[in-house]
Design a protein around this motif. Sequence first.
Motif, short mmCIF file in Angstrom:
data_model
loop_
_atom_site.label_atom_id
_atom_site.label_comp_id
_atom_site.label_asym_id
_atom_site.label_seq_id
_atom_site.Cartn_x
_atom_site.Cartn_y
_atom_site.Cartn_z
N TRP A 114 43.35 112.16 96.94
CA TRP A 114 42.61 113.08 97.37
C TRP A 114 41.82 114.11 96.66
O TRP A 114 40.46 113.89 97.25
N TYR A 117 38.97 111.83 95.25
CA TYR A 117 37.44 111.35 96.09
C TYR A 117 37.17 112.21 96.00
O TYR A 117 36.19 112.79 96.70
N ALA A 118 37.95 113.36 96.57
CA ALA A 118 36.91 114.23 96.91
C ALA A 118 36.00 115.07 95.89
O ALA A 118 35.47 115.60 96.60
N SER A 119 36.72 114.60 94.81
CA SER A 119 35.71 115.40 93.78
C SER A 119 35.03 114.84 93.82
O SER A 119 33.14 114.78 93.54
N ALA A 121 33.25 111.98 95.48
CA ALA A 121 33.03 112.73 96.93
C ALA A 121 31.78 113.63 96.79
O ALA A 121 30.96 113.33 97.87
N GLY A 122 31.82 114.12 96.52
CA GLY A 122 31.39 115.87 96.68
C GLY A 122 31.24 116.48 97.50
O GLY A 122 31.23 117.22 98.17
N LEU A 123 33.22 115.74 98.02
CA LEU A 123 33.43 116.60 99.20
C LEU A 123 33.25 118.21 99.51
O LEU A 123 35.19 118.81 99.69
N GLY A 124 33.24 119.06 98.94
CA GLY A 124 33.57 120.70 98.05
C GLY A 124 32.92 121.02 97.73
O GLY A 124 31.53 120.87 97.57
N GLU A 125 33.29 122.01 97.46
CA GLU A 125 32.51 123.14 96.34
C GLU A 125 31.65 122.85 95.06
O GLU A 125 30.64 123.87 94.85
#
Length: 170
Positions: A114, A117-119, A121-125
Amino acid sequence: MPKIRALPNVPYRVAVAAHAVPLITLPSGLWRLALAAGLPVAEDSVPDWGQGVYVVMLSVVSEALALLTLGLVRSWGEVVPAWVPVLGGRRVRPAAAVTAALAGAAGLIAVLGWAVYASAAGLGEGSIGSPAQNALLLVCYLPLIAWPPLLVYVAVAYHRRRSALVPVRV
């Protein structure tokens, strides 16, 4: 070779792998503790007391779970220590220990997957601060990638050692 505490029938490589797990989780825990203490490891320190407690507890729980890997190479992974209420002195069922270890490894793989993936997909700051702060974060968190495979390796060796069906060859 340096002396590593383990049962006599535990292969040296397996004992080293088990002892490596708490060491590879330590940098990320120390980074989180520095963050909670307000040290400049990130652009923004922990904003409030509740989040600080959460960050500290996450570090403590992570390290405690990592230390459980040592049970797969030490006597307390075969017989529950006498001081443990109700279960003290009972033999540890190999299937229970292996199942818990492999479930933990699967959970770690899911969390790491996760995070990747989040990194991606740009799902964070994204960046948490200066280039030096980002480099420190990477240096502290990258060793965690080794946790799941080391845990699986030690758990499989534990299963082989405790099972009468498969001779020990690690």
